[in-house]
Design a protein around this motif. Structure first.
Motif, PDB file in Angstrom:
ATOM      1  N   GLN A 140       0.829  -1.206   0.000  1.00 31.84           N
ATOM      2  CA  GLN A 140       0.000   0.000   0.000  1.00 31.84           C
ATOM      3  C   GLN A 140       0.865   1.259   0.000  1.00 31.84           C
ATOM      4  OE1 GLN A 140      -3.349   0.076  -0.424  1.00 31.84           O
ATOM      5  NE2 GLN A 140      -3.102  -2.131  -0.717  1.00 31.84           N
ATOM      6  N   MET A 141       2.010   1.237   0.683  1.00 28.03           N
ATOM      7  CA  MET A 141       2.894   2.403   0.670  1.00 28.03           C
ATOM      8  C   MET A 141       3.473   2.631  -0.725  1.00 28.03           C
ATOM      9  SD  MET A 141       4.080   5.000   2.167  1.00 28.03           S
ATOM     10  CE  MET A 141       3.740   4.752   3.915  1.00 28.03           C
ATOM     11  N   ASP A 142       3.706   1.540  -1.460  1.00 24.51           N
ATOM     12  CA  ASP A 142       4.176   1.701  -2.832  1.00 24.51           C
ATOM     13  C   ASP A 142       3.151   2.462  -3.665  1.00 24.51           C
ATOM     14  OD1 ASP A 142       6.432   0.310  -2.193  1.00 24.51           O
ATOM     15  OD2 ASP A 142       5.940  -1.490  -3.318  1.00 24.51           O
ATOM     16  N   LEU A 143       1.884   2.128  -3.498  1.00 24.68           N
ATOM     17  CA  LEU A 143       0.835   2.824  -4.247  1.00 24.68           C
ATOM     18  C   LEU A 143       0.803   4.305  -3.866  1.00 24.68           C
ATOM     19  CD1 LEU A 143      -2.102   0.243  -4.174  1.00 24.68           C
ATOM     20  CD2 LEU A 143      -0.370   0.586  -5.947  1.00 24.68           C
ATOM     21  N   ARG A 144       0.940   4.579  -2.586  1.00 25.58           N
ATOM     22  CA  ARG A 144       0.962   5.974  -2.129  1.00 25.58           C
ATOM     23  C   ARG A 144       2.132   6.733  -2.754  1.00 25.58           C
ATOM     24  NH1 ARG A 144       0.905   7.696   4.287  1.00 25.58           N
ATOM     25  NH2 ARG A 144       1.190   9.950   3.996  1.00 25.58           N
ATOM     26  N   ARG A 145       3.290   6.087  -2.806  1.00 29.27           N
ATOM     27  CA  ARG A 145       4.480   6.752  -3.349  1.00 29.27           C
ATOM     28  C   ARG A 145       4.405   6.872  -4.871  1.00 29.27           C
ATOM     29  NH1 ARG A 145       9.523   3.883  -0.635  1.00 29.27           N
ATOM     30  NH2 ARG A 145      10.617   5.745  -1.357  1.00 29.27           N
ATOM     31  N   LEU A 146       3.730   5.940  -5.516  1.00 35.61           N
ATOM     32  CA  LEU A 146       3.492   6.100  -6.953  1.00 35.61           C
ATOM     33  C   LEU A 146       2.585   7.299  -7.210  1.00 35.61           C
ATOM     34  CD1 LEU A 146       3.038   2.363  -7.967  1.00 35.61           C
ATOM     35  CD2 LEU A 146       4.778   3.901  -8.906  1.00 35.61           C
ATOM     36  N   ARG A 147       1.587   7.475  -6.366  1.00 35.20           N
ATOM     37  CA  ARG A 147       0.664   8.611  -6.533  1.00 35.20           C
ATOM     38  C   ARG A 147       1.384   9.938  -6.338  1.00 35.20           C
ATOM     39  NH1 ARG A 147      -2.590   5.893  -2.503  1.00 35.20           N
ATOM     40  NH2 ARG A 147      -3.889   4.297  -3.519  1.00 35.20           N
ATOM     41  N   ASP A 148       2.262  10.019  -5.314  1.00 34.35           N
ATOM     42  CA  ASP A 148       2.906  11.316  -5.047  1.00 34.35           C
ATOM     43  C   ASP A 148       4.172  11.529  -5.881  1.00 34.35           C
ATOM     44  OD1 ASP A 148       5.109  10.050  -3.756  1.00 34.35           O
ATOM     45  OD2 ASP A 148       4.263  10.304  -1.762  1.00 34.35           O
ATOM     46  N   GLY A 149       4.545  10.525  -6.684  1.00 34.63           N
ATOM     47  CA  GLY A 149       5.665  10.688  -7.594  1.00 34.63           C
ATOM     48  C   GLY A 149       7.035  10.479  -6.988  1.00 34.63           C
ATOM     49  N   SER A 150       7.110   9.991  -5.742  1.00 35.04           N
ATOM     50  CA  SER A 150       8.422   9.780  -5.128  1.00 35.04           C
ATOM     51  C   SER A 150       9.107   8.523  -5.654  1.00 35.04           C
ATOM     52  CB  SER A 150       8.307   9.732  -3.597  1.00 35.04           C
ATOM     53  OG  SER A 150       7.417   8.714  -3.192  1.00 35.04           O
TER      54      SER A 150
END
Length: 288
Positions: A140-150
């Motif tokens: 789930q953190m990967d998805l969050r970081r994909l969304r914010d572009g990190s």
């Protein structure tokens, strides 16, 4: 009643599905064995050695690098359930050059498999890709970081259904590891210096495991029901599609290993780790 610990070392249907079916359908109980399913994803290998393990990839790596006498008694699939997902203008594996990829560590089984597949696509994981190492999780953190572009891409496991996530998040599914690399990755294995291969509780677990494999091969409705319960963001139609794409064709019906996949997979892992394959393929003999 007999009892044994059974450890999965990575969350998701890759590791959990067959044990889940055996548990929920009462197969362990029918065999007269109490099975304590343990989440050992962040356990040290020494602790995992105390019981049976589902994670054959981790067992192989620790046998190669530390000489632990793991022995495989049943194999569930030879196709690792890991995928590369990417955001933005990344539409192919070649587009990963110079990009930030969230991935497991190089000396873990999933990370080793990722590096093998990257190389098969002509990418050097140490120079062509910016690897952002993280521990196994539900991604789930990967998805969050994909969304914010990190990060630009992520190597994810089977707590997610890749097509559904890609559609919802506007991502691109670049590649499935199982299309490019085969090795027995999940099943039942023990350290034979800790648990005898003829241990009654272990043999009961192996029989239940094989019965669960037959169930998912011969009873699609039962299999899809359990996939949907583990991947509860999926509709029943999506769970059916996931089953048809990644489970039904590739999970064994009898727990036996494919000798060719063993030979080629073990050699590839040894080459990636820079160690000798030695007698590593012997760990699979009981499952032949």
């Amino acid at each position: 009643m007999l009892s044994i610990d059974l450890t999965y070392v990575g969350s998701g249907i890759h590791e959990e599905l067959i044990a889940h079916v055996a548990d929920q359908e009462g197969y362990f109980e029918d065999e007269g064995v109490h099975v304590a399913l343990r989440d050992g994803a962040v356990w040290p290998t020494e602790r995992v050695r105390g019981g049976a393990t589902i994670g054959l990839g981790r067992a192989l790596l620790s046998r190669m690098t530390n000489g632990i006498p793991w022995t495989v008694l049943a194999a569930n699939t030879h196709r690792p359930l890991f995928w590369f997902l990417a955001r933005g203008d990344i539409k192919s594996m070649d587009d990963l050059r110079g990009r930030r990829l969230a991935v497991h560590g190089a000396r873990t089984a999933p990370g080793c498999f990722a590096r093998i597949v990257l190389r098969k696509h002509g990418l050097d994981p140490d120079h062509d890709v910016q690897c952002v190492e993280r521990i196994p999780a539900d991604y789930q953190m990967d998805l969050r970081r994909l969304r914010d572009g990190s990060i630009d891409a992520a190597y994810v496991g089977s707590t997610l259904a890749p097509e559904q996530i890609a559609a919802e998040e506007g991502l691109t599914l670049l590649s499935w590891v199982g299309d490019h690399f085969q090795i027995p990755t999940v099943g039942i294995a023990v350290d034979r210096s800790r648990i005898a291969l003829d241990d009654p509780a272990l043999q009961a677990v192996v029989r239940a495991n094989k019965r669960a494999l037959r169930t998912i091969a011969e009873q699609p409705r039962v299999a899809v029901k359990h996939i949907a319960s583990l991947l509860n963001r999926l509709t029943m139609e999506e769970a059916q599609q996931h089953y048809e794409r990644y489970v039904r064709p590739w999970f064994t019906g009898d727990g036996k290993v494919n000798p060719e996949a063993v030979r080629e997979g073990v050699a590839a892992v040894a080459a990636e780790l820079g160690v000798s394959a030695a007698d590593a393929d012997q760990m699979y003999l009981p499952a032949l």
